[in-house]
Scaffold this motif. Structure first.
Motif, PDB file in Angstrom:
ATOM      1  N   SER A   1       2.234   1.865  -3.343  1.00 30.15           N
ATOM      2  CA  SER A   1       1.316   2.327  -4.404  1.00 30.15           C
ATOM      3  C   SER A   1       1.205   3.945  -4.169  1.00 30.15           C
ATOM      4  O   SER A   1       1.200   4.749  -5.445  1.00 30.15           O
ATOM      5  CB  SER A   1      -0.016   1.697  -4.087  1.00 30.15           C
ATOM      6  OG  SER A   1       0.022   0.570  -4.569  1.00 30.15           O
ATOM      7  N   ARG A   2       1.315   4.330  -3.015  1.00 28.35           N
ATOM      8  CA  ARG A   2       1.274   5.999  -2.800  1.00 28.35           C
ATOM      9  C   ARG A   2       2.433   6.374  -3.298  1.00 28.35           C
ATOM     10  O   ARG A   2       2.317   7.637  -4.050  1.00 28.35           O
ATOM     11  CB  ARG A   2       0.876   6.057  -1.056  1.00 28.35           C
ATOM     12  CG  ARG A   2      -0.213   5.632  -0.707  1.00 28.35           C
ATOM     13  CD  ARG A   2      -0.451   6.305   0.686  1.00 28.35           C
ATOM     14  NE  ARG A   2       0.205   5.752   1.672  1.00 28.35           N
ATOM     15  CZ  ARG A   2       0.285   4.844   2.325  1.00 28.35           C
ATOM     16  NH1 ARG A   2      -0.804   4.133   2.225  1.00 28.35           N
ATOM     17  NH2 ARG A   2       1.024   4.243   3.429  1.00 28.35           N
TER      18      ARG A   2
ATOM     19  N   ASP B   1       0.692  -1.066  -0.220  1.00 32.96           N
ATOM     20  CA  ASP B   1      -0.170  -0.057  -0.002  1.00 32.96           C
ATOM     21  C   ASP B   1       0.921   1.050   0.062  1.00 32.96           C
ATOM     22  O   ASP B   1       0.375   2.481  -0.427  1.00 32.96           O
ATOM     23  CB  ASP B   1      -0.937   0.038   1.268  1.00 32.96           C
ATOM     24  CG  ASP B   1      -2.002  -1.016   1.153  1.00 32.96           C
ATOM     25  OD1 ASP B   1      -2.500  -1.528  -0.165  1.00 32.96           O
ATOM     26  OD2 ASP B   1      -2.771  -1.262   2.159  1.00 32.96           O
ATOM     27  N   GLU B   2       1.913   1.438   0.852  1.00 32.43           N
ATOM     28  CA  GLU B   2       2.894   2.328   0.941  1.00 32.43           C
ATOM     29  C   GLU B   2       3.464   2.549  -0.419  1.00 32.43           C
ATOM     30  O   GLU B   2       3.667   3.826  -0.960  1.00 32.43           O
ATOM     31  CB  GLU B   2       3.827   2.236   1.967  1.00 32.43           C
ATOM     32  CG  GLU B   2       4.715   3.316   2.208  1.00 32.43           C
ATOM     33  CD  GLU B   2       5.959   3.128   3.198  1.00 32.43           C
ATOM     34  OE1 GLU B   2       6.455   4.134   3.691  1.00 32.43           O
ATOM     35  OE2 GLU B   2       5.962   1.939   3.693  1.00 32.43           O
TER      36      GLU B   2
END
Length: 216
Positions: A157-158, A154-155
């Protein structure tokens, strides 16, 4: 062309002494070694950067700092040029190493369609640079952590979305590599390796061979 003027001030209060001299002249040195920084070039940012530095008895720059800057990568380039001049200075026998040498370096562009850039657009570009510095550091720090396995999907992707918004694509990274190669030709290994490391810490392997060859 960047114009440079040199002023020497003593902190001791006893007045001016004979000035150290850079072989070939400081203005020529800057003109021959300046690499106009990419962000400022793309955004038509110009202006003066004042560097304060000190020389030891061997004419080596042992301390340097930005006294007054533009607030963009022009500041880093001015500092790099002064750092590159280390060891090329001739200093008087009675040189006081506590003397601060003040070198204002003025960067000016001609062409590059800068006549069509308004002052407000340029001011906004400077503000954006300052804001983006913190975001750039976030990207760099992520990839440094990723190399140690400390990240989440998730990190990541950001961070990828942030990189895209900042314009750090392969075209930009290849431009940084090109600048690094120019610095190698100038024998500025430190400056070159900083560019190559920037590329690496942007999650790219484009500069890995150059890092292995020049920066170990």
């Amino acid at each position: 062309m960047a114009r440079i003027f040199l002023a020497l001030f003593l902190l001791t209060g006893f007045g001016l002494k004979a000035q150290p001299v850079l072989k070939g002249g400081l203005e020529n040195f800057v003109a021959n070694n300046k690499i106009y920084p990419l962000y400022s070039l793309q955004n038509c940012i110009q202006g003066g950067v004042t560097i304060g530095f000190k020389l030891n008895k061997n004419g080596e720059v042992y301390h340097s700092e930005i006294r007054r800057g533009v607030g963009t990568d022009l500041d880093d380039e001015a500092l790099r040029l002064i750092r590159m001049s280390s060891g090329r200075w001739t200093v008087p026998q009675d040189h006081d190493s506590t003397v601060v040498i003040i070198a204002p370096i003025n960067f000016k562009l001609s062409g590059y369609d800068c006549a069509n850039k308004s002052k407000e657009e340029i001011r906004q570009a400077i503000r954006n640079y300052k804001t983006n510095q913190g975001l750039t550091d976030a990207v760099l720090n992520f990839y440094k952590k990723k190399a140690d396995g400390k990240f989440t999907k998730d990190e990541e992707s950001r961070i990828l979305a942030l990189k895209k918004s900042l314009g750090y694509d392969d075209e930009y990274l290849n431009s940084r590599i090109s600048d690094g190669k120019k610095k190698l030709k100038q024998k500025d290994k430190q400056g070159a390796c900083e560019d190559f490391l920037f590329v690496k810490h942007m999650g790219s392997d484009l500069a890995d061979e150059l890092l292995a060859k020049y920066c170990n």
